[in-house]
Design a protein around this motif. Sequence first.
Motif, mmCIF file in Angstrom:
data_model
loop_
_atom_site.group_PDB
_atom_site.id
_atom_site.type_symbol
_atom_site.label_atom_id
_atom_site.label_comp_id
_atom_site.label_asym_id
_atom_site.label_seq_id
_atom_site.Cartn_x
_atom_site.Cartn_y
_atom_site.Cartn_z
ATOM 1 N N TYR A 196 35.473 -10.456 74.706
ATOM 2 C CA TYR A 196 34.243 -10.892 75.362
ATOM 3 C C TYR A 196 34.547 -11.347 76.775
ATOM 4 O O TYR A 196 35.522 -12.054 77.006
ATOM 5 N N ASP A 220 38.871 -10.984 69.246
ATOM 6 C CA ASP A 220 38.094 -11.838 68.334
ATOM 7 C C ASP A 220 38.818 -13.072 67.821
ATOM 8 O O ASP A 220 38.278 -13.793 67.003
ATOM 9 N N ILE A 223 30.149 -17.157 68.732
ATOM 10 C CA ILE A 223 29.910 -15.765 68.347
ATOM 11 C C ILE A 223 30.336 -15.603 66.901
ATOM 12 O O ILE A 223 31.487 -15.871 66.543
ATOM 13 N N GLU A 240 30.493 -12.763 64.040
ATOM 14 C CA GLU A 240 30.417 -11.335 63.782
ATOM 15 C C GLU A 240 30.647 -11.084 62.304
ATOM 16 O O GLU A 240 31.257 -11.888 61.616
ATOM 17 N N SER A 241 30.161 -9.935 61.851
ATOM 18 C CA SER A 241 30.463 -9.536 60.484
ATOM 19 C C SER A 241 30.521 -8.024 60.412
ATOM 20 O O SER A 241 30.138 -7.327 61.348
ATOM 21 N N ASN A 290 25.151 -13.346 55.777
ATOM 22 C CA ASN A 290 25.162 -13.694 57.196
ATOM 23 C C ASN A 290 24.199 -14.838 57.476
ATOM 24 O O ASN A 290 24.512 -15.759 58.236
#
Length: 108
Positions: free
Chosen positions: A30, A42, A61, A63-64, A73
Amino acid sequence: VELRIFRGDETFEPLGGSAVEQAKRGEFGYVDANQRVLCRLDSRQAEFSKVTVDTRQILLIIESVAQVSDQKNDEMLSQTTEDFRGYGSGSIEQIVGLPQSPEVKRLI
C-alpha cells in the motif's frame, strides 16, 4: 491509499527498523498519496505510519480471500469496531469494494 505492484525503485523503512530497504520488483503493498510505502507484502508496516499517543487518524486495512464468507468478514469488522470503541471518540468508516466503485458505510 493505493494497493500496487512495486516497480523495484520504492524505498521502505520497516517498523522498528533503522535501515531503509528497497522494495523488490513484483512485490505488492500500500502506498499513500505522497508515494510513501505504508505496508509491504501485507505484513510489514512502515515506521512512519506506526500508531503513537499522538496519532489522530488510523487506517486499518482488513483483507480476506474468497474462501472467507461475507458473514465471517462482517463478524471480524464488528469485533474490530468494538475493540476500537474503547480507545476514545471518533468515527469508523467501512470501505468495501474496488477503488473504481467503493461502498462507504459509517459504522460509528
